[in-house]
Structures are given as structure tokens and as C-alpha cells.
Motif scaffolding. Structure first.
Motif, PDB file in Angstrom:
ATOM      1  N   ASP A  10       0.823  -1.211   0.000  1.00  0.00           N
ATOM      2  CA  ASP A  10       0.000   0.000   0.000  1.00  0.00           C
ATOM      3  C   ASP A  10       0.860   1.265   0.000  1.00  0.00           C
ATOM      4  OD1 ASP A  10      -2.401  -1.233  -0.051  1.00  0.00           O
ATOM      5  OD2 ASP A  10      -2.769  -1.142   2.096  1.00  0.00           O
ATOM      6  N   LYS A  11       1.937   1.252   0.757  1.00  0.00           N
ATOM      7  CA  LYS A  11       2.740   2.468   0.900  1.00  0.00           C
ATOM      8  C   LYS A  11       3.404   2.897  -0.423  1.00  0.00           C
ATOM      9  CE  LYS A  11       6.228   2.667   3.464  1.00  0.00           C
ATOM     10  NZ  LYS A  11       7.003   2.660   4.663  1.00  0.00           N
ATOM     11  N   ASP A  12       3.550   1.980  -1.363  1.00  0.00           N
ATOM     12  CA  ASP A  12       4.143   2.317  -2.661  1.00  0.00           C
ATOM     13  C   ASP A  12       3.086   2.553  -3.731  1.00  0.00           C
ATOM     14  OD1 ASP A  12       6.706   2.041  -1.656  1.00  0.00           O
ATOM     15  OD2 ASP A  12       6.879  -0.060  -2.253  1.00  0.00           O
ATOM     16  N   SER A  13       1.829   2.315  -3.364  1.00  0.00           N
ATOM     17  CA  SER A  13       0.759   2.303  -4.350  1.00  0.00           C
ATOM     18  C   SER A  13       0.564   3.663  -5.039  1.00  0.00           C
ATOM     19  CB  SER A  13      -0.519   1.850  -3.644  1.00  0.00           C
ATOM     20  OG  SER A  13      -1.644   2.164  -4.373  1.00  0.00           O
ATOM     21  N   ASN A  14       0.556   4.747  -4.263  1.00  0.00           N
ATOM     22  CA  ASN A  14       0.349   6.063  -4.876  1.00  0.00           C
ATOM     23  C   ASN A  14       1.498   6.467  -5.779  1.00  0.00           C
ATOM     24  OD1 ASN A  14      -2.187   6.690  -4.029  1.00  0.00           O
ATOM     25  ND2 ASN A  14      -1.509   7.681  -2.121  1.00  0.00           N
ATOM     26  N   GLN A  26      -2.400   3.069 -18.437  1.00  0.00           N
ATOM     27  CA  GLN A  26      -3.660   3.020 -17.717  1.00  0.00           C
ATOM     28  C   GLN A  26      -3.698   1.814 -16.799  1.00  0.00           C
ATOM     29  OE1 GLN A  26      -6.710   3.531 -20.926  1.00  0.00           O
ATOM     30  NE2 GLN A  26      -6.986   5.391 -19.739  1.00  0.00           N
ATOM     31  N   ALA A  27      -4.045   2.083 -15.541  1.00  0.00           N
ATOM     32  CA  ALA A  27      -4.068   1.005 -14.563  1.00  0.00           C
ATOM     33  C   ALA A  27      -5.347   1.066 -13.736  1.00  0.00           C
ATOM     34  CB  ALA A  27      -2.866   1.107 -13.647  1.00  0.00           C
ATOM     35  N   THR A  28      -5.772  -0.087 -13.255  1.00  0.00           N
ATOM     36  CA  THR A  28      -6.886  -0.167 -12.318  1.00  0.00           C
ATOM     37  C   THR A  28      -6.340  -0.749 -11.022  1.00  0.00           C
ATOM     38  OG1 THR A  28      -8.603  -0.445 -13.969  1.00  0.00           O
ATOM     39  CG2 THR A  28      -9.049  -1.390 -11.830  1.00  0.00           C
ATOM     40  N   LYS A  29      -6.761  -0.183  -9.892  1.00  0.00           N
ATOM     41  CA  LYS A  29      -6.262  -0.651  -8.606  1.00  0.00           C
ATOM     42  C   LYS A  29      -7.342  -1.411  -7.855  1.00  0.00           C
ATOM     43  CE  LYS A  29      -4.698   3.525  -7.291  1.00  0.00           C
ATOM     44  NZ  LYS A  29      -4.161   4.488  -6.298  1.00  0.00           N
ATOM     45  N   LEU A  30      -6.969  -2.561  -7.308  1.00  0.00           N
ATOM     46  CA  LEU A  30      -7.883  -3.352  -6.495  1.00  0.00           C
ATOM     47  C   LEU A  30      -7.316  -3.418  -5.085  1.00  0.00           C
ATOM     48  CD1 LEU A  30      -8.130  -6.368  -8.971  1.00  0.00           C
ATOM     49  CD2 LEU A  30      -9.768  -4.495  -8.780  1.00  0.00           C
ATOM     50  N   ALA A  31      -8.151  -3.149  -4.082  1.00  0.00           N
ATOM     51  CA  ALA A  31      -7.699  -3.278  -2.699  1.00  0.00           C
ATOM     52  C   ALA A  31      -7.528  -4.756  -2.385  1.00  0.00           C
ATOM     53  CB  ALA A  31      -8.705  -2.648  -1.755  1.00  0.00           C
ATOM     54  N   SER A  32      -6.359  -5.122  -1.896  1.00  0.00           N
ATOM     55  CA  SER A  32      -6.151  -6.527  -1.590  1.00  0.00           C
ATOM     56  C   SER A  32      -5.583  -6.648  -0.184  1.00  0.00           C
ATOM     57  CB  SER A  32      -5.244  -7.177  -2.631  1.00  0.00           C
ATOM     58  OG  SER A  32      -4.089  -6.419  -2.893  1.00  0.00           O
ATOM     59  N   THR A  33      -5.634  -7.843   0.382  1.00  0.00           N
ATOM     60  CA  THR A  33      -5.130  -8.001   1.740  1.00  0.00           C
ATOM     61  C   THR A  33      -4.248  -9.222   1.835  1.00  0.00           C
ATOM     62  OG1 THR A  33      -7.054  -9.295   2.363  1.00  0.00           O
ATOM     63  CG2 THR A  33      -7.158  -6.932   2.822  1.00  0.00           C
ATOM     64  N   GLY A  34      -3.352  -9.166   2.811  1.00  0.00           N
ATOM     65  CA  GLY A  34      -2.504 -10.314   3.130  1.00  0.00           C
ATOM     66  C   GLY A  34      -1.762 -10.820   1.929  1.00  0.00           C
ATOM     67  N   GLY A  35      -1.290 -12.028   2.048  1.00  0.00           N
ATOM     68  CA  GLY A  35      -0.772 -12.719   0.896  1.00  0.00           C
ATOM     69  C   GLY A  35       0.684 -12.506   0.596  1.00  0.00           C
ATOM     70  N   PHE A  36       0.955 -12.133  -0.623  1.00  0.00           N
ATOM     71  CA  PHE A  36       2.328 -12.094  -1.101  1.00  0.00           C
ATOM     72  C   PHE A  36       3.201 -11.203  -0.226  1.00  0.00           C
ATOM     73  CE2 PHE A  36      -0.078 -12.825  -5.121  1.00  0.00           C
ATOM     74  CZ  PHE A  36       0.415 -14.080  -5.377  1.00  0.00           C
ATOM     75  N   LEU A  37       2.635 -10.172   0.349  1.00  0.00           N
ATOM     76  CA  LEU A  37       3.393  -9.202   1.112  1.00  0.00           C
ATOM     77  C   LEU A  37       2.790  -9.124   2.502  1.00  0.00           C
ATOM     78  CD1 LEU A  37       3.193  -6.672  -1.776  1.00  0.00           C
ATOM     79  CD2 LEU A  37       5.265  -7.847  -1.107  1.00  0.00           C
ATOM     80  N   LYS A  38       3.641  -8.805   3.488  1.00  0.00           N
ATOM     81  CA  LYS A  38       3.146  -8.822   4.864  1.00  0.00           C
ATOM     82  C   LYS A  38       2.123  -7.707   5.121  1.00  0.00           C
ATOM     83  CE  LYS A  38       6.866 -11.513   5.391  1.00  0.00           C
ATOM     84  NZ  LYS A  38       8.175 -11.433   4.774  1.00  0.00           N
ATOM     85  N   ALA A  39       2.445  -6.476   4.732  1.00  0.00           N
ATOM     86  CA  ALA A  39       1.545  -5.347   4.998  1.00  0.00           C
ATOM     87  C   ALA A  39       0.365  -5.343   4.015  1.00  0.00           C
ATOM     88  CB  ALA A  39       2.306  -4.042   4.903  1.00  0.00           C
ATOM     89  N   SER A  41      -1.822  -4.569   0.865  1.00  0.00           N
ATOM     90  CA  SER A  41      -1.311  -4.527  -0.503  1.00  0.00           C
ATOM     91  C   SER A  41      -2.356  -4.006  -1.474  1.00  0.00           C
ATOM     92  CB  SER A  41      -0.859  -5.928  -0.927  1.00  0.00           C
ATOM     93  OG  SER A  41      -1.960  -6.800  -0.966  1.00  0.00           O
ATOM     94  N   THR A  42      -1.886  -3.547  -2.609  1.00  0.00           N
ATOM     95  CA  THR A  42      -2.761  -3.096  -3.681  1.00  0.00           C
ATOM     96  C   THR A  42      -2.426  -3.917  -4.922  1.00  0.00           C
ATOM     97  OG1 THR A  42      -2.745  -0.838  -2.802  1.00  0.00           O
ATOM     98  CG2 THR A  42      -3.446  -1.102  -5.080  1.00  0.00           C
ATOM     99  N   THR A  43      -3.435  -4.388  -5.608  1.00  0.00           N
ATOM    100  CA  THR A  43      -3.221  -5.153  -6.828  1.00  0.00           C
ATOM    101  C   THR A  43      -3.511  -4.253  -8.029  1.00  0.00           C
ATOM    102  OG1 THR A  43      -3.756  -7.240  -5.742  1.00  0.00           O
ATOM    103  CG2 THR A  43      -3.925  -7.183  -8.143  1.00  0.00           C
TER     104      THR A  43
END
Ligand code: NI
Ligand code: NI
Ligand code: NI
Lengths: 109, 109, 109
Positions: A10-14, A26-39, A41-43
Motif C-alpha cells: 500500500d505504501k508504494d501504491s500512490n 492506464q491502470a486499475t487498482k484493487l484493494a487486496s489483503t494479506g498474501g504475497f506481502l506482509k503489509a 497490498s494493492t493489486t
């Protein structure tokens, strides 16, 4: 045509969003949780021409690469003073997990 | 089997959902932000048989196509009266960005 | 390399997360709504090596398979007592819709 699926912190998302817009990707952002990264995340879903793949990967790498960061100590709230570290500690932040998928057909309406 | 990834404006999202359900197409909706479209967007994942591709694209086009719309003026709150436009203005709404991806294998449990 | 896109019911989401972590599979979760399943759903993105496909499908099946469950009756709020069923009823819960997609290229930064 490719679809890049990139999971970033998330901290790198913006910063990544802005860098992509600046270069007209052009990109679309999806809010995501857990998983590949500890904090948190944004997909990112990024649709690109085949020949743009390396340029977009470079942008992702430059803005999201895993790196060490000094974090100031936080005084422990409500006890657990045992785990209190009174000096800055280095933690790993950032990182990106990137899948490049082939797009069979693309339409814009 | 194909997986259709369609990014549409939030305002068209319910109409598209209903139209897909009516025709017995199964879709999953992901809340997405920014990106391909200026306003809030919804990303649809729609799993279909190869031969259903054109029918689903037609449904997406019919319910989400980019079009002009008259928007009533809103009186400016808290100043900035300079930018107040006292008559309806035409704005572009809707639009869909659609990726058709090949599915290698499909399972339902 | 494959990308597994799995849509499962919210109620199975944590069990699936834990089972994947236990086996060292990395997944990203996206909040999703409606669609393939009646209740709230979670969409998992799981990046795997080709030869891990069956193992991951087995984990998904074991933790999310559609099954019948006895649900205790809820007394009707605000009328509609006609539809009140004073004994446990069997409802179908769970279920997973799984797409296995080929990944052309994978990068980790
Ligand atoms: Ni930059
Ligand atoms: Ni309609
Ligand atoms: Ni288990």
C-alpha cells in the motif's frame, strides 16, 4: 497485448499510480489483503502493448522494489515493555510480485 | 473457456450485473479505484465458454458504452462561484475496458 | 508458472488462507461481491509452479467445497411470520469457482 497483474505494498501504491499516469499507462487498482506481502497490498491491473512490457516492469521496479528502511521506535502502549526497542530498527519494506499474462482479445467501449 | 476482465464505471455496475444474471452468466465483482476510468470503477470477472464471448461483449457494450450525458448544474458550496455553470453541461460517462483471457483449466467444487 | 483465480465464500476464506500459508503458498485476497456465489465472496490470486497445480486445487477443494449445513431458525423480525421455520434447515454453503491461467512471465522485485 498483455495484462500485468502487480501486487505491491500500500505504501508504494500512490507513487506507482503517479508514475504510470505520467507515462500514460492506464491502470486499475484493487484493494487486496494479506498474501504475497506482509503489509496491506494493492493489486494493479495494467493493460499494455507487448512492446511496453519492459518499460512498465522498470517503472514497477523503480517505485516498489523491496528495500531496507530505518523505522523509529514506538513506545509500547499498554505494557509489553519487554519488546520495546529504544533505537531505530531496519525493516524490509516494499516489494512487488508481478504476473505478465497474455490477453487474447481487447475491447474498449 | 475464457475469463473476461471488464473494468466499468460504478454507475453502470448494477445494470451490467442485472443484465448478466438475466442471461445466466456468472460474474464476480471487485471494487476498484482510479485507473482506466476517471470515476470509481468496478472490475467484473466473468467466466464463459468460448462461444459465449460475443454475447457477453454485446451485453457489456449495451450497458456500459461511453456516452455523453447532460448533468444539471450544482450550486457551488463554500465559494468558488467563479466556476459555477448555471445550465446543464454535457459530460462523458460510462465506458468499459475489456480483457479476454484464455483459461487453461476450470474447476468448480 | 500459473495464476490461480479462486472465488470462494467469505466464511471459508480464512481457513483457505491458513491452509495455503501452512503449505508455503503465497496468495493475495481481493474482496469481491455477488456473482458466482450467493453470499459475500473473496477472490484469491495464487501464483504457483505448474507442478503445484493439483496440490493447490486439493487444498481449495478440501476447505471450500460446497456442502450442506444445518442452520438454526431465526425468529422473524418485523413480521413476515408466515415464512418462519421453527426448526433447523439445511442450506448449501461454501463452493469454489477456480480458473487456472497461464503466466507468461513472472517477476519479483
Ligand atoms: Ni517516480
Ligand atoms: Ni438491460
Ligand atoms: Ni485445514
Amino acid at each position: 497485448m498483455k495484462l500485468i497483474v502487480a501486487v505491491v505494498q500500500d505504501k508504494d501504491s500512490n507513487r506507482l499510480s503517479n508514475a504510470l499516469v505520467e507515462r500514460d499507462f492506464q491502470a486499475t487498482k484493487l484493494a487486496s489483503t494479506g498474501g504475497f506481502l506482509k503489509a496491506g497490498s494493492t493489486t494493479f491491473l495494467i493493460g499494455i502493448k507487448d512492446e511496453e512490457t519492459d518499460a512498465v516492469l522498470e517503472i514497477i521496479k523503480n517505485h516498489c522494489k523491496s528495500r531496507d528502511q530505518l523505522v523509529a521506535p514506538v513506545s509500547p502502549m499498554g505494557g509489553n515493555a519487554d519488546s520495546y526497542v529504544p533505537y531505530p530498527v531496519e525493516v524490509q519494506v516494499g516489494g512487488a510480485t508481478v504476473f505478465i499474462m497474455d490477453v487474447e482479445r481487447f475491447e474498449k467501449f
